[in-house]
Write an enzyme that holds these catalytic residues in place. Sequence first.
Site, PDB file in Angstrom:
ATOM      1  CG  ASN A   9      -1.838   1.421   1.352  1.00  0.00           C
ATOM      2  OD1 ASN A   9      -1.841   2.008   0.519  1.00  0.00           O
ATOM      3  ND2 ASN A   9      -2.434   1.348   2.561  1.00  0.00           N
ATOM      4  CD1 TRP A  10       3.331   0.796  -2.947  1.00  0.00           C
ATOM      5  CD2 TRP A  10       3.642   1.905  -4.655  1.00  0.00           C
ATOM      6  NE1 TRP A  10       4.175   0.180  -3.721  1.00  0.00           N
ATOM      7  CE2 TRP A  10       4.179   0.751  -4.863  1.00  0.00           C
ATOM      8  CE3 TRP A  10       3.788   2.951  -5.741  1.00  0.00           C
ATOM      9  CZ2 TRP A  10       5.035   0.671  -6.058  1.00  0.00           C
ATOM     10  CZ3 TRP A  10       4.373   2.675  -7.050  1.00  0.00           C
ATOM     11  CH2 TRP A  10       4.965   1.334  -6.856  1.00  0.00           C
ATOM     12  CE  LYS A  11      -0.034   3.206   4.733  1.00  0.00           C
ATOM     13  NZ  LYS A  11       0.045   3.063   6.266  1.00  0.00           N
ATOM     14  CG  HIS A  95      -5.862   1.909   5.351  1.00  0.00           C
ATOM     15  ND1 HIS A  95      -5.210   2.817   6.166  1.00  0.00           N
ATOM     16  CD2 HIS A  95      -4.548   0.882   5.155  1.00  0.00           C
ATOM     17  CE1 HIS A  95      -3.787   2.488   6.443  1.00  0.00           C
ATOM     18  NE2 HIS A  95      -3.782   1.354   5.974  1.00  0.00           N
ATOM     19  CD  GLU A  97      -2.956   5.470   6.916  1.00  0.00           C
ATOM     20  OE1 GLU A  97      -2.748   5.481   5.689  1.00  0.00           O
ATOM     21  OE2 GLU A  97      -1.803   4.811   7.590  1.00  0.00           O
ATOM     22  CD  GLU A 167      -3.458  -2.533   7.207  1.00  0.00           C
ATOM     23  OE1 GLU A 167      -2.236  -2.877   6.715  1.00  0.00           O
ATOM     24  OE2 GLU A 167      -4.138  -1.689   7.041  1.00  0.00           O
ATOM     25  N   GLY A 173       2.915   1.883  10.880  1.00  0.00           N
ATOM     26  CA  GLY A 173       3.729   3.290  10.660  1.00  0.00           C
ATOM     27  C   GLY A 173       4.376   3.640  12.096  1.00  0.00           C
ATOM     28  CB  SER A 213       5.619  -1.935  11.917  1.00  0.00           C
ATOM     29  OG  SER A 213       5.301  -0.745  12.049  1.00  0.00           O
ATOM     30  N   GLY A 235       5.152   1.288   4.967  1.00  0.00           N
ATOM     31  CA  GLY A 235       6.517   1.905   4.768  1.00  0.00           C
ATOM     32  C   GLY A 235       7.581   1.114   4.009  1.00  0.00           C
TER      33      GLY A 235
HETATM   34  P1  13P Z   1       3.212   0.234   7.780  1.00  0.00           P
HETATM   35  O1  13P Z   1       3.728  -1.059   7.106  1.00  0.00           O
HETATM   36  O2  13P Z   1       4.098   1.422   7.255  1.00  0.00           O
HETATM   37  O3  13P Z   1       3.103   0.226   9.292  1.00  0.00           O
HETATM   38  O4  13P Z   1       1.726   0.529   7.262  1.00  0.00           O
HETATM   39  C1  13P Z   1       0.890  -0.680   6.920  1.00  0.00           C
HETATM   40  C2  13P Z   1      -0.283  -0.370   6.383  1.00  0.00           C
HETATM   41  O5  13P Z   1      -1.079   0.660   6.745  1.00  0.00           O
HETATM   42  C3  13P Z   1      -0.561  -0.942   5.287  1.00  0.00           C
HETATM   43  O6  13P Z   1      -1.907  -0.568   4.678  1.00  0.00           O
END
Ligand code: 13P
Length: 250
Positions: A9-11, A95, A97, A167, A173, A213, A235
Amino acid sequence: MRKKIVAGNWKMHKNAEQTEDLLNELIAKLPTETNAHVMVAPTFVNLASAVDHLEFTNIEVAAQNLHAAEGGAFTGEISADMLKSVGVTNVILGHSERRAMFHETDAVIAAKVDTALRHEMTVLFCFGEELKDRQTGNHFNIVENQLRDGLFHIEAKNWDKIVLAYEPVWAIGTGETASPDQAQEMHQFIRETVRKSFGNDIADNVSILYGGSVKPDNAVEIFSKPDVDGGLIGGAALKADDFVAIVNSI
Ligand code: 13P
């Protein structure tokens, strides 16, 4: 069939040129035969070029969101039909976020799931508890409610289009990962929750990914757990070497 999946997931990272660079690196570095299905989810504006770029590879493309409506006056939004029209057939929904920063409720997410399924898209359905829920011992309840309110209204026949992505918000993150045992405990609970409502076949065949993470140095241990079928990577998906190492951990 339960699949192993590693999705990046490149956000809101990588412009057009950086997207192309990372895709080129992934194509060069990922083995042509992997044990896992591999997906990447660049931003909306780079989806069409990613689909083109990855045409002759086994890397799939996912969108990070869609709008539940078929179309209309929704400034700034993207429909399922638009995604399908550029060759995107996978979408991340729910998600944390989106839930926290863009106020997506279970009802909103449920409507998006319906739209995605109507368009025969595969949904990576994300959910997970916050730190306060785990600290108060409420994490199983929260997860069960997110599943019931956002997803369990779907028909049994649609489960082959669903991938679950647990998640825990406190691990996203933050560099803090759920321990492999914590991940396994929750994934087993999730599978049993699916089993109670939809039966053995669906529960045994749905892929449940862990996200939060995941890095090259913890992926092997997390992925070795029996109910962990892969990962949704944030990340570490932005660096080709790390992502490839995680894919190779399966
Ligand atoms: P991280 O791997 O940066 O913790 O993010 C996980 C995530 O939100 C994948 O959708």
